[in-house]
Scaffold this motif. Structure first.
Motif, mmCIF file in Angstrom:
data_model
loop_
_atom_site.group_PDB
_atom_site.id
_atom_site.type_symbol
_atom_site.label_atom_id
_atom_site.label_comp_id
_atom_site.label_asym_id
_atom_site.label_seq_id
_atom_site.Cartn_x
_atom_site.Cartn_y
_atom_site.Cartn_z
ATOM 1 N N GLY A 144 0.834 -1.210 0.000
ATOM 2 C CA GLY A 144 0.000 0.000 0.000
ATOM 3 C C GLY A 144 0.863 1.251 0.000
ATOM 4 O O GLY A 144 1.258 1.722 1.054
ATOM 5 N N LYS A 180 -7.822 0.321 -6.533
ATOM 6 C CA LYS A 180 -9.047 -0.101 -5.848
ATOM 7 C C LYS A 180 -9.621 -1.361 -6.490
ATOM 8 O O LYS A 180 -10.071 -2.277 -5.794
ATOM 9 C CB LYS A 180 -10.092 1.006 -5.884
ATOM 10 N N TRP A 197 -7.426 -4.329 -5.397
ATOM 11 C CA TRP A 197 -7.645 -4.714 -4.004
ATOM 12 C C TRP A 197 -9.008 -5.359 -3.813
ATOM 13 O O TRP A 197 -9.141 -6.327 -3.074
ATOM 14 C CB TRP A 197 -7.495 -3.510 -3.083
ATOM 15 N N ARG A 198 -10.027 -4.838 -4.471
ATOM 16 C CA ARG A 198 -11.372 -5.416 -4.362
ATOM 17 C C ARG A 198 -11.375 -6.840 -4.916
ATOM 18 O O ARG A 198 -11.913 -7.765 -4.313
ATOM 19 C CB ARG A 198 -12.385 -4.544 -5.105
ATOM 20 N N ASP A 214 -9.540 -9.206 -2.548
ATOM 21 C CA ASP A 214 -10.340 -9.447 -1.353
ATOM 22 C C ASP A 214 -11.440 -10.464 -1.641
ATOM 23 O O ASP A 214 -11.642 -11.408 -0.877
ATOM 24 C CB ASP A 214 -10.932 -8.129 -0.840
ATOM 25 N N THR A 220 -3.404 4.717 2.436
ATOM 26 C CA THR A 220 -3.869 3.331 2.439
ATOM 27 C C THR A 220 -5.178 3.194 3.209
ATOM 28 O O THR A 220 -6.108 2.517 2.750
ATOM 29 C CB THR A 220 -2.787 2.412 3.039
ATOM 30 N N ASN A 221 -5.279 3.851 4.361
ATOM 31 C CA ASN A 221 -6.533 3.796 5.128
ATOM 32 C C ASN A 221 -7.689 4.434 4.377
ATOM 33 O O ASN A 221 -8.821 3.937 4.418
ATOM 34 C CB ASN A 221 -6.347 4.461 6.494
ATOM 35 N N LEU A 247 -8.867 1.961 1.775
ATOM 36 C CA LEU A 247 -9.633 0.882 2.397
ATOM 37 C C LEU A 247 -11.012 1.356 2.824
ATOM 38 O O LEU A 247 -11.998 0.622 2.685
ATOM 39 C CB LEU A 247 -8.861 0.314 3.593
ATOM 40 N N ASN A 248 -11.110 2.578 3.334
ATOM 41 C CA ASN A 248 -12.415 3.130 3.718
ATOM 42 C C ASN A 248 -13.303 3.326 2.498
ATOM 43 O O ASN A 248 -14.514 3.095 2.565
ATOM 44 C CB ASN A 248 -12.243 4.448 4.470
ATOM 45 N N LEU A 253 -13.461 -1.877 3.248
ATOM 46 C CA LEU A 253 -12.714 -3.048 3.699
ATOM 47 C C LEU A 253 -12.168 -2.777 5.095
ATOM 48 O O LEU A 253 -11.576 -1.739 5.325
ATOM 49 C CB LEU A 253 -11.542 -3.352 2.748
ATOM 50 N N ASN A 254 -12.369 -3.711 5.985
ATOM 51 C CA ASN A 254 -11.835 -3.579 7.344
ATOM 52 C C ASN A 254 -10.585 -4.444 7.440
ATOM 53 O O ASN A 254 -10.661 -5.632 7.716
ATOM 54 C CB ASN A 254 -12.866 -4.022 8.374
ATOM 55 N N LYS A 255 -9.456 -3.863 7.173
ATOM 56 C CA LYS A 255 -8.178 -4.582 7.187
ATOM 57 C C LYS A 255 -7.236 -3.933 8.190
ATOM 58 O O LYS A 255 -7.183 -2.714 8.320
ATOM 59 C CB LYS A 255 -7.497 -4.543 5.811
#
Length: 123
Positions: free
Chosen positions: A68, A78, A81-82, A85, A107-108, A111-112, A116-118
């Motif tokens: 990231g 995105k 990553w999707r 996941d 990176t956060n 994810l938001n 995604l809760n990683k």
């Protein structure tokens, strides 16, 4: 990380591989020179090719690792990553994101946006 950014950040990928080896991961594949390349996935129309940055196994469970780092191609990142996941959840694998100082907020935020809760692996 997109393909062009991998060449620029090859040192960080090698640091990540060393970190994973120290944690006990085996059969590590990385998308850089000197390592076996992970399996690539191609979209049906053939215009997008997705390759995880690093794959590894530990205790018979497969892990996908993404690096990231800040990127101009946020939409492509995105999408990647999707996809990883969904693929990991579908096959009962694990998906983790590795980042370093100066890239945590980017990176956060990514994810938001993806909901995604990683938990990040911070090097």
């Amino acid at each position: 990380m997109t393909h062009t950014e991998k060449k620029e950040n090859e040192v960080f990928i090698k640091e990540s591989v060393n970190y994973l080896q120290n944690l006990g991961f085996e059969n590590i594949k990385a998308d850089i020179d000197g390592f076996e390349s992970p399996k690539s996935y191609v979209k049906k129309d053939g215009e997008i090719k997705i390759t995880p940055d690093i794959t590894a196994t530990r205790r018979t469970r497969k892990y996908y690792f993404e690096i990231g780092l800040k990127s101009d191609k946020q939409r492509l990142l995105k999408t990647k990553w999707r996809f990883l996941d969904v693929l990991s959840r579908m096959n009962d694998h694990r998906f983790r994101i590795i980042t370093k100082k100066g890239h945590y907020k980017f990176t956060n935020d990514m994810l938001n946006d993806l909901n995604l809760n990683k938990t990040l692996i911070k090097l």
